[in-house]
Design a protein around this motif. Structure first.
Motif, PDB file in Angstrom:
ATOM      1  N   ARG A   1       0.838  -1.202   0.000  1.00  0.00           N
ATOM      2  CA  ARG A   1       0.000   0.000   0.000  1.00  0.00           C
ATOM      3  C   ARG A   1       0.872   1.250   0.000  1.00  0.00           C
ATOM      4  O   ARG A   1       0.591   2.231  -0.697  1.00  0.00           O
ATOM      5  CB  ARG A   1      -0.916   0.025   1.220  1.00  0.00           C
TER       6      ARG A   1
ATOM      7  N   ALA B   1       2.419   1.912  -3.336  1.00  0.00           N
ATOM      8  CA  ALA B   1       1.453   2.425  -4.312  1.00  0.00           C
ATOM      9  C   ALA B   1       1.178   3.915  -4.119  1.00  0.00           C
ATOM     10  O   ALA B   1       0.631   4.566  -5.014  1.00  0.00           O
ATOM     11  CB  ALA B   1       0.146   1.647  -4.202  1.00  0.00           C
TER      12      ALA B   1
ATOM     13  N   LYS C   1       1.477   7.737  -4.223  1.00  0.00           N
ATOM     14  CA  LYS C   1       2.086   8.553  -5.278  1.00  0.00           C
ATOM     15  C   LYS C   1       3.040   9.615  -4.742  1.00  0.00           C
ATOM     16  O   LYS C   1       3.716  10.284  -5.541  1.00  0.00           O
ATOM     17  CB  LYS C   1       0.988   9.215  -6.111  1.00  0.00           C
TER      18      LYS C   1
ATOM     19  N   GLY D   1      -3.522   7.570  -4.431  1.00  0.00           N
ATOM     20  CA  GLY D   1      -3.486   6.168  -4.818  1.00  0.00           C
ATOM     21  C   GLY D   1      -3.532   5.188  -3.671  1.00  0.00           C
ATOM     22  O   GLY D   1      -3.119   4.040  -3.818  1.00  0.00           O
TER      23      GLY D   1
END
Length: 321
Positions: free
Chosen positions: A277, A280, A282, A307
């Motif tokens: 997580r 991911a 940004k 994101g």
């Protein structure tokens, strides 16, 4: 992330680390299965993986960045069952040597395996402090470094105006990111930046912002996930934070003085999903990120912008898989 064709060699290499002391523990098996799942493999027979030499792994994984990630995953595997042994560290060291990767965490685990827990503690603290100093230098030069280390020598100062700005977040509408951060800190009695003379603690405000964005609690299980999330989004030496939380909340070696050391809170599924997580995300929340631009936005909107799926949605996808 590894390439799909590299997964068999990577998993076999991690299995070698786990088997270095003669047995594959459930926690170690969980690491391999979770890594496979994160790379799209729904079912994997860990016991059917072939034995593999480090040199063969080097031929299968040529990219330097992915080699480094594999050595770091090997360190996680070595810590997974809570019993760090010399044999496991030897296996990780051999893998790193074959891959041409030098990772400071190998030395830390060597100290742990030999029972030198205070030396391991000091090594991790030095690594984290070095990271803080580099960030302060990048942001403000020598003046930033002085503000960082000044409190260590009694030269820290409070900043009431700064603290008041944070306290005003409590006036934002419910459901906004800023209000959620204010509630997170206020409910737990945390000091806001500006209230403390500890500049290092102030630099760690992104940690609690991460708690709010990722929806992890501040109990030991939540902290190990929050630190893993943090390790994922930090672009420069994020792995140091993963070592930190695994030592603090799984191996019982106290790194931060503000939390008691805990044993046994590593869960491969939760920890590695938290890292994913974070990866991911940004933005690097630790790297001069100006969160004031989004404090007025709904928390869900901020997560979507960066994101980060809400934790409930992440769990639903995991259960569906």
């Amino acid at each position: 992330m590894l390439e799909s064709h590299e997964i068999p060699a990577a998993l076999a290499a991690l299995r070698e680390v786990a088997l270095a002391d003669g047995a594959l523990a459930p926690a170690e098996r969980g690491v391999l299965e979770e890594i496979a799942a994160l790379h799209g493999a729904r079912v994997i027979d860990v016991d059917a993986l072939p034995r593999v030499a480090p040199e063969a792994v080097a031929r299968a994984i040529p990219d330097r960045h992915r080699r480094k990630r594999l050595v770091q995953l090997a360190l996680v595997t070595a810590m997974a069952d809570g019993e760090v042994t010399e044999a496991k560290v030897d296996a990780v060291e051999a893998l790193g040597r074959a891959l041409g990767v030098r990772e400071q965490g190998v030395g830390v685990l060597r100290l742990v395996a030999r029972g030198h827990r205070r030396l391991a503690q000091a090594a991790v603290r030095r690594r984290l402090l070095g990271s803080f100093i580099r960030e302060a230098m990048d942001e403000s030069g020598l003046s930033g470094v002085r503000r960082l280390i000044g409190p260590l020598f009694g030269a820290g100062v409070e900043d009431r105006a700064r603290a008041f700005r944070y306290k005003q977040l409590g006036l934002l509408p419910e459901g906004t990111f800023g209000r959620a951060f204010w509630e997170h800190c206020t409910a737990r009695g945390f000091l806001f930046p500006g209230e403390s003379r500890d500049a290092i603690a102030e630099r760690m405000v992104f940690h609690d912002l991460g708690h709010v964005l990722a929806a992890y609690d501040t109990d030991p299980a939540g902290e190990i996930q929050a630190g893993s999330f943090q390790a994922g989004f930090i672009r420069r030496d994020g792995f140091s934070y993963l070592i930190f939380v695994l030592l603090q909340f799984h191996l019982g070696i106290q790194i931060t003085p503000i939390a008691a050391p805990e044993v046994g809170f590593f869960d491969a599924h939760r920890v590695l999903r938290a890292v994913a997580r974070g990866a991911a995300c940004k933005v690097d929340l630790s790297d001069r990120w100006d969160f004031w631009d989004v404090v007025h936005l709904p928390l869900g909107e901020v997560r979507a912008r960066f994101g980060i799926p809400p934790l409930a949605a992440m769990r639903a996808r995991q259960e569906a898989a």
